[in-house]
Design a protein around this motif. Structure first.
Motif, short mmCIF file in Angstrom:
data_model
loop_
_atom_site.label_atom_id
_atom_site.label_comp_id
_atom_site.label_asym_id
_atom_site.label_seq_id
_atom_site.Cartn_x
_atom_site.Cartn_y
_atom_site.Cartn_z
N LEU A 91 11.11 -11.35 -30.06
CA LEU A 91 11.82 -10.14 -29.63
C LEU A 91 10.88 -8.95 -29.56
O LEU A 91 9.89 -8.88 -30.30
N ASP A 92 11.22 -8.00 -28.70
CA ASP A 92 10.45 -6.75 -28.65
C ASP A 92 10.97 -5.80 -29.73
O ASP A 92 11.87 -6.16 -30.51
N GLU A 93 10.43 -4.61 -29.79
CA GLU A 93 10.80 -3.63 -30.82
C GLU A 93 12.27 -3.21 -30.72
O GLU A 93 12.85 -2.76 -31.70
N GLN A 94 12.88 -3.35 -29.54
CA GLN A 94 14.29 -3.00 -29.35
C GLN A 94 15.23 -4.18 -29.58
O GLN A 94 16.43 -4.06 -29.39
N GLY A 95 14.68 -5.32 -29.99
CA GLY A 95 15.49 -6.50 -30.26
C GLY A 95 15.85 -7.29 -29.02
O GLY A 95 16.72 -8.16 -29.06
N ARG A 96 15.15 -7.04 -27.90
CA ARG A 96 15.39 -7.79 -26.67
C ARG A 96 14.42 -8.98 -26.60
O ARG A 96 13.34 -8.95 -27.18
N ILE A 97 14.79 -9.99 -25.85
CA ILE A 97 13.96 -11.17 -25.67
C ILE A 97 12.72 -10.78 -24.87
O ILE A 97 12.82 -10.34 -23.73
N GLN A 98 11.54 -10.93 -25.49
CA GLN A 98 10.28 -10.51 -24.88
C GLN A 98 9.42 -11.70 -24.43
O GLN A 98 8.76 -11.63 -23.41
N ASP A 99 9.44 -12.77 -25.21
CA ASP A 99 8.56 -13.89 -24.95
C ASP A 99 9.28 -15.18 -25.31
O ASP A 99 9.89 -15.26 -26.39
N VAL A 100 9.23 -16.18 -24.43
CA VAL A 100 9.87 -17.47 -24.68
C VAL A 100 8.86 -18.56 -24.41
O VAL A 100 8.20 -18.59 -23.37
N ARG A 101 8.74 -19.48 -25.37
CA ARG A 101 7.92 -20.68 -25.23
C ARG A 101 8.84 -21.89 -25.36
O ARG A 101 9.47 -22.09 -26.40
N GLY A 102 8.98 -22.64 -24.27
CA GLY A 102 9.92 -23.75 -24.24
C GLY A 102 9.23 -25.10 -24.25
O GLY A 102 8.14 -25.26 -23.67
N PHE A 103 9.87 -26.05 -24.90
CA PHE A 103 9.36 -27.42 -24.97
C PHE A 103 10.49 -28.38 -24.62
O PHE A 103 11.65 -28.12 -24.97
N LEU A 104 10.17 -29.48 -23.96
CA LEU A 104 11.16 -30.50 -23.63
C LEU A 104 10.97 -31.68 -24.55
O LEU A 104 9.89 -32.29 -24.57
#
Length: 116
Positions: free
Chosen positions: A98-111
């Motif tokens: 999350l960023d400083e405002q609590g929003r989704i900033q970075d996602v790392r996905g795996f299958l």
């Protein structure tokens, strides 16, 4: 952090204006997303990836599998993709920062499980 995971999955299940509203409310405008099949940034990049999943798997829905593990501004959880009410055909594992405002900033996905 369960609410973040739920907003994340709700975004993946949404389309049109509902998805745009969710992206604006819960995702950083500069979000970065990477999984084995995609690497995009920003709301338009996310929307394009989600559209691709909807096109490839019409009528499938994302759901959370198990508990969310979180600390500081990061969380990880497993998810499933499949017909509503059925066993998921695809299972994955995502890490969200999350960023400083609590929003989704970075996602790392795996299958973890994909159809043959």
């Amino acid at each position: 952090m369960n609410d973040i995971a739920e907003k994340y999955l709700k975004t993946w299940n949404a389309s049109g204006t509902d998805r745009a509203d969710l992206l604006t409310a819960a995702w950083s405008p500069s979000v970065s997303y990477v999984d084995p099949l995609a690497e995009v940034s920003g709301h338009s990049g996310m929307s394009a990836v989600i559209d691709g999943v909807h096109d490839q798997f019409p009528d499938f829905v994302f759901s959370r599998i198990g508990e969310v593990d979180a600390h500081h501004r990061q969380l990880r959880f497993r998810w499933g993709l499949g017909p509503a009410g059925a066993e998921p055909a695809i299972i994955g594992f995502d890490v969200i920062v999350l960023d400083e405002q609590g929003r989704i900033q970075d996602v790392r996905g795996f299958l973890d499980q994909v159809p043959a």
